[in-house]
Each structure stands twice: as structure tokens, then as C-alpha cells.
Write a protein that holds these residues in place. Structure first.
Motif, PDB file in Angstrom:
ATOM      1  N   GLU A  46       3.702   3.365  -9.815  1.00 25.80           N
ATOM      2  CA  GLU A  46       4.642   2.864 -10.633  1.00 25.80           C
ATOM      3  C   GLU A  46       4.884   1.516 -10.346  1.00 25.80           C
ATOM      4  O   GLU A  46       5.590   0.714 -11.259  1.00 25.80           O
ATOM      5  CB  GLU A  46       5.735   3.768 -11.029  1.00 25.80           C
ATOM      6  CG  GLU A  46       6.602   3.870  -9.857  1.00 25.80           C
ATOM      7  CD  GLU A  46       6.037   5.220  -8.881  1.00 25.80           C
ATOM      8  OE1 GLU A  46       6.869   5.380  -7.852  1.00 25.80           O
ATOM      9  OE2 GLU A  46       4.957   5.556  -9.229  1.00 25.80           O
ATOM     10  N   ASN A  47       4.833   1.266  -8.979  1.00 22.91           N
ATOM     11  CA  ASN A  47       5.372  -0.307  -8.608  1.00 22.91           C
ATOM     12  C   ASN A  47       4.210  -1.112  -8.288  1.00 22.91           C
ATOM     13  O   ASN A  47       4.452  -2.246  -7.638  1.00 22.91           O
ATOM     14  CB  ASN A  47       6.327  -0.014  -7.403  1.00 22.91           C
ATOM     15  CG  ASN A  47       7.655   0.725  -7.636  1.00 22.91           C
ATOM     16  OD1 ASN A  47       8.276   0.474  -8.649  1.00 22.91           O
ATOM     17  ND2 ASN A  47       7.768   1.722  -6.693  1.00 22.91           N
ATOM     18  N   GLU A  48       3.092  -0.691  -8.968  1.00 20.39           N
ATOM     19  CA  GLU A  48       1.778  -1.762  -8.623  1.00 20.39           C
ATOM     20  C   GLU A  48       1.418  -1.812  -7.079  1.00 20.39           C
ATOM     21  O   GLU A  48       0.694  -2.674  -6.872  1.00 20.39           O
ATOM     22  CB  GLU A  48       2.119  -3.233  -8.990  1.00 20.39           C
ATOM     23  CG  GLU A  48       2.339  -3.126 -10.612  1.00 20.39           C
ATOM     24  CD  GLU A  48       1.264  -2.706 -11.611  1.00 20.39           C
ATOM     25  OE1 GLU A  48       0.153  -3.188 -11.328  1.00 20.39           O
ATOM     26  OE2 GLU A  48       1.805  -1.777 -12.415  1.00 20.39           O
ATOM     27  N   ALA A  49       1.743  -0.676  -6.371  1.00 21.68           N
ATOM     28  CA  ALA A  49       1.207  -0.611  -4.839  1.00 21.68           C
ATOM     29  C   ALA A  49       0.117   0.015  -4.926  1.00 21.68           C
ATOM     30  O   ALA A  49      -0.079   0.960  -6.031  1.00 21.68           O
ATOM     31  CB  ALA A  49       2.069  -0.055  -4.012  1.00 21.68           C
ATOM     32  N   ILE A  50      -0.937  -0.197  -4.242  1.00 17.52           N
ATOM     33  CA  ILE A  50      -2.207   0.468  -4.221  1.00 17.52           C
ATOM     34  C   ILE A  50      -2.136   1.839  -3.563  1.00 17.52           C
ATOM     35  O   ILE A  50      -1.626   1.764  -2.424  1.00 17.52           O
ATOM     36  CB  ILE A  50      -3.293  -0.395  -3.213  1.00 17.52           C
ATOM     37  CG1 ILE A  50      -3.567  -1.921  -4.051  1.00 17.52           C
ATOM     38  CG2 ILE A  50      -4.605   0.309  -3.237  1.00 17.52           C
ATOM     39  CD1 ILE A  50      -4.385  -2.652  -3.108  1.00 17.52           C
ATOM     40  N   PHE A  51      -2.366   2.888  -4.183  1.00 17.07           N
ATOM     41  CA  PHE A  51      -2.273   4.309  -3.820  1.00 17.07           C
ATOM     42  C   PHE A  51      -3.462   4.694  -3.110  1.00 17.07           C
ATOM     43  O   PHE A  51      -4.493   4.850  -3.788  1.00 17.07           O
ATOM     44  CB  PHE A  51      -1.637   5.213  -5.231  1.00 17.07           C
ATOM     45  CG  PHE A  51      -1.381   6.492  -4.309  1.00 17.07           C
ATOM     46  CD1 PHE A  51      -0.386   6.746  -3.904  1.00 17.07           C
ATOM     47  CD2 PHE A  51      -2.508   7.585  -4.865  1.00 17.07           C
ATOM     48  CE1 PHE A  51      -0.104   8.347  -3.389  1.00 17.07           C
ATOM     49  CE2 PHE A  51      -2.432   8.903  -4.603  1.00 17.07           C
ATOM     50  CZ  PHE A  51      -1.183   9.262  -3.905  1.00 17.07           C
ATOM     51  N   ILE A  52      -3.360   5.134  -1.937  1.00 16.48           N
ATOM     52  CA  ILE A  52      -4.328   5.898  -1.318  1.00 16.48           C
ATOM     53  C   ILE A  52      -4.003   7.426  -0.911  1.00 16.48           C
ATOM     54  O   ILE A  52      -2.858   7.584  -0.116  1.00 16.48           O
ATOM     55  CB  ILE A  52      -4.727   5.058   0.066  1.00 16.48           C
ATOM     56  CG1 ILE A  52      -5.388   3.806  -0.326  1.00 16.48           C
ATOM     57  CG2 ILE A  52      -5.978   5.843   0.866  1.00 16.48           C
ATOM     58  CD1 ILE A  52      -5.838   2.829   0.646  1.00 16.48           C
ATOM     59  N   LEU A  58       0.688  -1.094   0.078  1.00 16.54           N
ATOM     60  CA  LEU A  58      -0.026   0.004   0.139  1.00 16.54           C
ATOM     61  C   LEU A  58       0.919   1.236  -0.028  1.00 16.54           C
ATOM     62  O   LEU A  58       1.639   1.250   0.886  1.00 16.54           O
ATOM     63  CB  LEU A  58      -0.948   0.148   1.257  1.00 16.54           C
ATOM     64  CG  LEU A  58      -1.785  -1.230   1.318  1.00 16.54           C
ATOM     65  CD1 LEU A  58      -2.360  -1.138   2.750  1.00 16.54           C
ATOM     66  CD2 LEU A  58      -2.836  -0.826   0.206  1.00 16.54           C
ATOM     67  N   ASN A  59       0.517   2.101  -0.878  1.00 15.75           N
ATOM     68  CA  ASN A  59       1.180   3.560  -0.991  1.00 15.75           C
ATOM     69  C   ASN A  59       0.279   4.368  -0.418  1.00 15.75           C
ATOM     70  O   ASN A  59      -0.581   4.943  -0.906  1.00 15.75           O
ATOM     71  CB  ASN A  59       1.405   3.723  -2.432  1.00 15.75           C
ATOM     72  CG  ASN A  59       2.274   5.320  -2.546  1.00 15.75           C
ATOM     73  OD1 ASN A  59       2.341   6.023  -1.531  1.00 15.75           O
ATOM     74  ND2 ASN A  59       3.063   5.257  -3.567  1.00 15.75           N
ATOM     75  N   ILE A  60       0.513   5.006   0.886  1.00 15.38           N
ATOM     76  CA  ILE A  60      -0.187   5.775   1.597  1.00 15.38           C
ATOM     77  C   ILE A  60       0.379   7.173   1.699  1.00 15.38           C
ATOM     78  O   ILE A  60       1.435   7.340   2.448  1.00 15.38           O
ATOM     79  CB  ILE A  60      -0.542   5.330   3.194  1.00 15.38           C
ATOM     80  CG1 ILE A  60      -1.034   3.810   3.013  1.00 15.38           C
ATOM     81  CG2 ILE A  60      -1.632   6.305   3.705  1.00 15.38           C
ATOM     82  CD1 ILE A  60      -2.179   3.540   2.504  1.00 15.38           C
ATOM     83  N   GLY A  61      -0.142   8.098   0.750  1.00 11.93           N
ATOM     84  CA  GLY A  61       0.617   9.486   0.831  1.00 11.93           C
ATOM     85  C   GLY A  61       2.023   9.508   0.320  1.00 11.93           C
ATOM     86  O   GLY A  61       2.573  10.457   0.789  1.00 11.93           O
ATOM     87  N   GLY A  62       2.579   8.562  -0.416  1.00 12.79           N
ATOM     88  CA  GLY A  62       4.128   8.531  -0.411  1.00 12.79           C
ATOM     89  C   GLY A  62       4.818   7.502   0.219  1.00 12.79           C
ATOM     90  O   GLY A  62       5.895   7.462   0.055  1.00 12.79           O
ATOM     91  N   SER A 121      -2.827  10.920   4.606  1.00 14.89           N
ATOM     92  CA  SER A 121      -1.461  10.917   5.222  1.00 14.89           C
ATOM     93  C   SER A 121      -1.170   9.846   6.004  1.00 14.89           C
ATOM     94  O   SER A 121      -2.039   9.029   6.512  1.00 14.89           O
ATOM     95  CB  SER A 121      -1.978  11.847   6.443  1.00 14.89           C
ATOM     96  OG  SER A 121      -0.591  12.052   7.356  1.00 14.89           O
ATOM     97  N   PRO A 122       0.111   9.534   5.928  1.00 11.74           N
ATOM     98  CA  PRO A 122       0.467   8.053   6.666  1.00 11.74           C
ATOM     99  C   PRO A 122       0.628   8.146   8.125  1.00 11.74           C
ATOM    100  O   PRO A 122       1.143   7.307   8.608  1.00 11.74           O
ATOM    101  CB  PRO A 122       1.920   7.684   6.090  1.00 11.74           C
ATOM    102  CG  PRO A 122       2.313   9.129   5.727  1.00 11.74           C
ATOM    103  CD  PRO A 122       1.164  10.049   5.367  1.00 11.74           C
ATOM    104  N   LYS A 123       0.523   9.188   8.687  1.00 11.91           N
ATOM    105  CA  LYS A 123       0.759   9.528   9.969  1.00 11.91           C
ATOM    106  C   LYS A 123       0.121   8.601  11.003  1.00 11.91           C
ATOM    107  O   LYS A 123       0.876   7.927  11.904  1.00 11.91           O
ATOM    108  CB  LYS A 123      -0.103  11.172  10.597  1.00 11.91           C
ATOM    109  CG  LYS A 123       0.357  11.351  12.029  1.00 11.91           C
ATOM    110  CD  LYS A 123      -0.101  12.745  12.297  1.00 11.91           C
ATOM    111  CE  LYS A 123       0.116  13.042  13.739  1.00 11.91           C
ATOM    112  NZ  LYS A 123      -0.518  14.411  14.083  1.00 11.91           N
TER     113      LYS A 123
END
Length: 264
Positions: free
Chosen positions: A86-92, A41-45, A95-97
């Protein structure tokens, strides 16, 4: 070489062959096991990794009913289309805080929603994250802790409805207009932006459920809705709701209105 030496050598070789065979069996058996599906998972980068079984864990409320699907389950089960980086991670785009706390809850909560919240977290902010990810069980826990730690609550702290349409003042106005008690509790059944805007989407989530409050925002910005004790149904029929009413919170005249209304 003596017969005794030959016998010892043969036994040694046999032992080695048996070991190799046994090891081969282990490797083959391990290779046949179903591998757990790891989700990135890509949470805010920021990248997080966990198991699909963690994100889709079934949790029940105090009455034994399963909580509705969270945002991860909706994506992984194909109800919502994911955005992939770009790495096939699910982007949301969030904020990852507090996402470590979100994953910690999902990893450690049991079937009956038993989980101990850590003290190093702002419960109001975590509650907002729980709402965004539609983690009803976590919302329940944060609400319990907040309500248990405050003996005297202001209207702002008491009057809560999970709404993306109403701001805090409009929620307060709604309670006053509809004469709801300060401790009235609401559970989100349907949100058009999440569940779909069609009539079928509405009935799939709301049919056979009584005591419902509907809040609508028009394309012109008007806010209106209604309350009924009667159950919704997809079948054409006529129902009478002696305590049903409709209301307007925001309109061209900028006035609050409510009216008793009987379904015909």
C-alpha cells in the motif's frame, strides 16, 4: 562619515554580496545533481531501504564473467512485474531474518566478488536465501566456507543441485543413476518458473552451452530429463551425442531408468 569609513563599508557590502552569490551558486549546483534512486523493499512485512545501484551492482566470477541478474535487477529492469504494497514498496513474500546479510553483501562486495562472511549466520540458511534471490556470487561464497570447514562430507552435504523440482533424496538418486561423481558441480542456466516457459526463453538461456543437464517435471508429477555434451542451438539441425542419455526419476511404474541416446 569619512571617505575611509565609506570605503570600508562598501568593501564589507561587496564581500557580503559575493558570499550570497557564491552560496546561491552552491545551492543551484546541488539542485542540478542527479539524485540517487532509493528503493523501498517490504520483505515479509519488514521495510528495508537501499539504493537501486546497490541492488543492481555488477559482480563478476573468478573467470571475469558477470553473474546473471538477481531477482532485484530483474524487477527493477522490467523483466519481472513487481508486487507493490500500500506504500508502493516492492513486496517479497520471504522471511526478513537474513535480509540484512543480503543487503550487507550487496553493499560491500567488490567487483570481483570479494566479501567476508560474518560468523553469526547459519551458512546453510543464508545459502538458501542467496538461491532464492538468485545471488550467484553469494552462493559461491557460502559454498566455499561450508566446504572449507568440513573435512569429511556426507552424501547429503556433497550432492547439491539448485533445483526446485528435486528433493534431497532425488538428487542423490540422480547422481547415482547418471553416475555423476560426488564432486560434480552444476550452475543453473534456466528455470522455467523464473525465466519463462516458452521455447525462446529456453534457448535464450541455454544456446551455445555444452555439457547440460535438463530436469523436467510434468503436470502429472513425472520427473525426467537428459544430459548432453553438445551445445544447444535455436537453428534446425541434426547433432550426434555419443555420450548423451535420457533418464526417468519418477514415473507411473515408480522405477528409475536411464538410456544412452544419440540425437538424430
Amino acid at each position: 562619515m569619512s571617505d575611509e569609513s565609506n570605503l570600508i563599508q562598501k568593501q564589507f557590502v561587496k564581500t557580503i554580496e559575493q558570499y550570497k552569490y557564491s552560496k546561491s551558486e552552491i545551492i543551484e549546483s546541488a539542485g542540478s545533481l542527479e539524485k540517487p534512486e532509493i528503493i523501498k523493499l517490504n520483505i515479509g512485512g519488514t521495510i528495508f531501504s537501499t539504493l537501486k545501484s546497490t541492488l543492481t551492482k555488477q559482480i563478476r566470477d573468478k573467470d571475469g564473467h558477470s553473474y546473471p541478474p538477481n531477482i532485484f535487477e530483474s524487477i527493477l529492469e522490467g523483466y519481472s512485474k513487481p508486487i507493490l504494497d500500500e506504500n508502493e514498496a516492492i513486496f517479497i513474500d520471504r522471511s526478513p531474518k537474513y535480509f540484512d546479510h543480503i543487503l550487507d553483501y550487496l553493499r560491500n562486495v567488490d567487483f570481483n566478488n570479494n566479501y567476508t562472511l560474518t560468523e553469526d549466520v547459519d551458512l546453510d540458511e543464508l545459502d538458501q536465501e542467496a538461491k532464492y534471490y538468485n545471488l550467484k556470487g553469494l552462493e559461491t561464497l557460502t559454498s566455499k566456507v561450508v566446504s572449507g570447514s568440513i573435512s569429511e562430507k556426507t552424501d547429503k552435504e556433497i550432492l547439491k543441485i539448485d533445483s526446485l523440482i528435486l528433493n534431497e533424496q532425488q538428487i542423490k538418486d540422480l547422481f547415482k543413476l547418471c553416475e555423476f561423481t560426488n564432486d560434480a558441480k552444476f550452475e543453473l542456466l534456466y528455470r522455467a518458473s523464473r525465466d519463462g516457459f516458452s521455447t525462446n526463453n529456453f534457448h535464450e538461456n541455454c544456446d551455445n552451452i555444452p555439457f547440460t543437464l535438463t530436469i523436467i517435471k510434468t503436470i502429472t508429477g513425472d520427473i525426467l530429463g537428459g544430459f548432453t555434451e553438445e551445445e544447444w542451438t535455436s537453428h534446425p539441425c541434426s547433432k550426434t551425442g555419443p555420450n548423451a542419455f535420457i533418464f526417468s526419476l519418477k514415473n507411473d511404474e515408480n522405477t528409475y531408468q536411464d538410456e544412452l541416446y544419440e540425437d538424430q
